[in-house]
Scaffold this active site. Sequence first.
Site, PDB file in Angstrom:
ATOM      1  N   ASP A  49       0.820  -1.226   0.000  1.00 47.24           N
ATOM      2  CA  ASP A  49       0.000   0.000   0.000  1.00 47.24           C
ATOM      3  C   ASP A  49       0.850   1.271   0.000  1.00 47.24           C
ATOM      4  OD1 ASP A  49       1.057   0.016   2.517  1.00 47.24           O
ATOM      5  OD2 ASP A  49      -0.841  -0.429   3.555  1.00 47.24           O
ATOM      6  N   GLY A  50       2.177   1.130  -0.076  1.00 51.85           N
ATOM      7  CA  GLY A  50       3.036   2.312  -0.168  1.00 51.85           C
ATOM      8  C   GLY A  50       3.629   2.750   1.160  1.00 51.85           C
ATOM      9  N   GLU A  51       3.187   2.164   2.276  1.00 50.12           N
ATOM     10  CA  GLU A  51       3.776   2.553   3.562  1.00 50.12           C
ATOM     11  C   GLU A  51       5.210   2.011   3.653  1.00 50.12           C
ATOM     12  OE1 GLU A  51       1.121   1.525   6.765  1.00 50.12           O
ATOM     13  OE2 GLU A  51      -0.438   2.884   6.033  1.00 50.12           O
ATOM     14  N   ARG A 107      14.435  27.108   2.675  1.00 44.92           N
ATOM     15  CA  ARG A 107      14.201  28.337   1.909  1.00 44.92           C
ATOM     16  C   ARG A 107      12.853  28.988   2.178  1.00 44.92           C
ATOM     17  NH1 ARG A 107      16.323  26.243  -3.757  1.00 44.92           N
ATOM     18  NH2 ARG A 107      15.719  24.299  -2.803  1.00 44.92           N
ATOM     19  N   HIS A 140      20.999  26.648   3.923  1.00 45.91           N
ATOM     20  CA  HIS A 140      20.647  27.940   3.331  1.00 45.91           C
ATOM     21  C   HIS A 140      20.129  28.885   4.419  1.00 45.91           C
ATOM     22  CE1 HIS A 140      19.899  30.563  -0.038  1.00 45.91           C
ATOM     23  NE2 HIS A 140      18.786  30.923   0.579  1.00 45.91           N
ATOM     24  N   ASP A 181      24.506  36.166  -6.960  1.00 44.50           N
ATOM     25  CA  ASP A 181      23.619  37.050  -6.185  1.00 44.50           C
ATOM     26  C   ASP A 181      24.284  37.402  -4.858  1.00 44.50           C
ATOM     27  OD1 ASP A 181      23.329  34.806  -4.576  1.00 44.50           O
ATOM     28  OD2 ASP A 181      21.374  34.267  -5.389  1.00 44.50           O
ATOM     29  N   LYS A 204      20.710  39.927  -8.333  1.00 44.18           N
ATOM     30  CA  LYS A 204      19.613  39.067  -8.830  1.00 44.18           C
ATOM     31  C   LYS A 204      18.278  39.572  -8.323  1.00 44.18           C
ATOM     32  CE  LYS A 204      18.764  34.794  -6.964  1.00 44.18           C
ATOM     33  NZ  LYS A 204      19.094  33.389  -6.683  1.00 44.18           N
ATOM     34  N   ARG A 206      14.437  37.946  -8.173  1.00 45.56           N
ATOM     35  CA  ARG A 206      13.660  36.738  -8.463  1.00 45.56           C
ATOM     36  C   ARG A 206      12.184  37.101  -8.501  1.00 45.56           C
ATOM     37  NH1 ARG A 206      14.234  31.266  -8.423  1.00 45.56           N
ATOM     38  NH2 ARG A 206      16.293  31.143  -7.473  1.00 45.56           N
TER      39      ARG A 206
HETATM   40  C1  R5P Z   1      19.268  31.406  -3.344  1.00 40.34           C
HETATM   41  O1  R5P Z   1      19.322  32.443  -2.859  1.00 40.34           O
HETATM   42  C2  R5P Z   1      20.381  30.419  -3.450  1.00 40.34           C
HETATM   43  O2  R5P Z   1      21.608  30.901  -3.021  1.00 40.34           O
HETATM   44  C3  R5P Z   1      20.484  29.936  -4.874  1.00 40.34           C
HETATM   45  O3  R5P Z   1      20.918  30.987  -5.692  1.00 40.34           O
HETATM   46  C4  R5P Z   1      19.171  29.437  -5.350  1.00 40.34           C
HETATM   47  O4  R5P Z   1      18.627  28.499  -4.453  1.00 40.34           O
HETATM   48  C5  R5P Z   1      19.284  28.833  -6.713  1.00 40.34           C
HETATM   49  O5  R5P Z   1      18.021  28.440  -7.108  1.00 40.34           O
HETATM   50  P1  R5P Z   1      17.686  28.168  -8.638  1.00 40.34           P
HETATM   51  O6  R5P Z   1      18.678  27.163  -9.133  1.00 40.34           O
HETATM   52  O7  R5P Z   1      16.287  27.621  -8.577  1.00 40.34           O
HETATM   53  O8  R5P Z   1      17.761  29.471  -9.348  1.00 40.34           O
END
Ligand code: R5P
Length: 316
Positions: A49-51, A107, A140, A181, A204, A206
């Site tokens: 069942d995937g468990e 993130r 991160h 960035d 950068k 986003r």
């Molecule tokens: C974000 O601030 C990180 O340092 C990377 O630049 C980021 O996670 C890269 O994500 P992606 O490859 O989706 O652009």
Amino acid sequence: MTGPQKPDRGVSTPGSIVLAMPGNEALARQISERTGMSLGSLETRRFPDGESYVRLLTEVSGGTVHIVSTLADPDPGFLALVFAADAARAQGAGRVNLIAPYLAYMRQDKAFHTGEAVSSRSFARLVSSTFDGLVTVDPHLHRYLSLSDLYGIPGATLHAGAVLADWIADNVDKPVLIGPDEESKQWVAEIADRLKAPFTVLTKTRAGDRNVKIDVPDLSSWGDRQPVLIDDIVSSGRTMIEAARQLPQKGSRKPVCVAVHALFAEDAYDRLAAVASMIVSTDCVAHRSNAIQIAPVIVEGLRLLGQTSRRTEAAS
Ligand code: R5P
């Protein structure tokens, strides 16, 4: 970093065992060889069942168990990881630590829109209630200053800068380091300092998961140098791809692209390969671009975690 290693028995306590979750066997073996800790084994499978089913096949009673599980694409394997940790504890393990070279869910560190889950907090709570300690590489950290702002267990936060710098020194002639960035400045500046090489950091913006804009200034004053783009994570790849795509238009060459965590979602690798001269990464996340071993960094992390855990026990 190749060839037989002399075990660093200083990080091993009597009865220390390294266990690999599926897909992490190579790193667990390297850690075992470098430390002299014994390599345990476990069985995992899915019920119809995937468990998830997990069984420890190694006696762990009284020992410290280090479970190796990088956490790229964590959702399918996370429950089995929790079950493995609980099984080790139920079998009498003294401590159960997690070695996660890549730490997931760092993130989404705030609710950008009403009602959004702050998954970094939820994930940290689940990991902290399962393990006694955490070893990880370049998590991160953006809005959180340190892992202890999130995680309630002792942790060793390691950095790949030294091994990235060693690889660049051995493989790239006359590098100029480029961070795509502002957040990448911490890695790029440290590595540039180690290599005594120039560096610059791009800007950068986003606008979405797969939508980034990068401003690249004129780079022709470094035209005789090999550009090396460095970032912690390549996920959708859009950050690296957009930076790499523009370099030749700004007086630079096709870059060597270096990442700590090679997530490379969907077709990110092929798209980056079209605009890069070479792509390399650490083996924090298993990927065809892996060229830099992280095991020596992890072994140092185990030493730090051992010291922290002993201090915590002495104080309690
Ligand atoms: C974000 O601030 C990180 O340092 C990377 O630049 C980021 O996670 C890269 O994500 P992606 O490859 O989706 O652009």
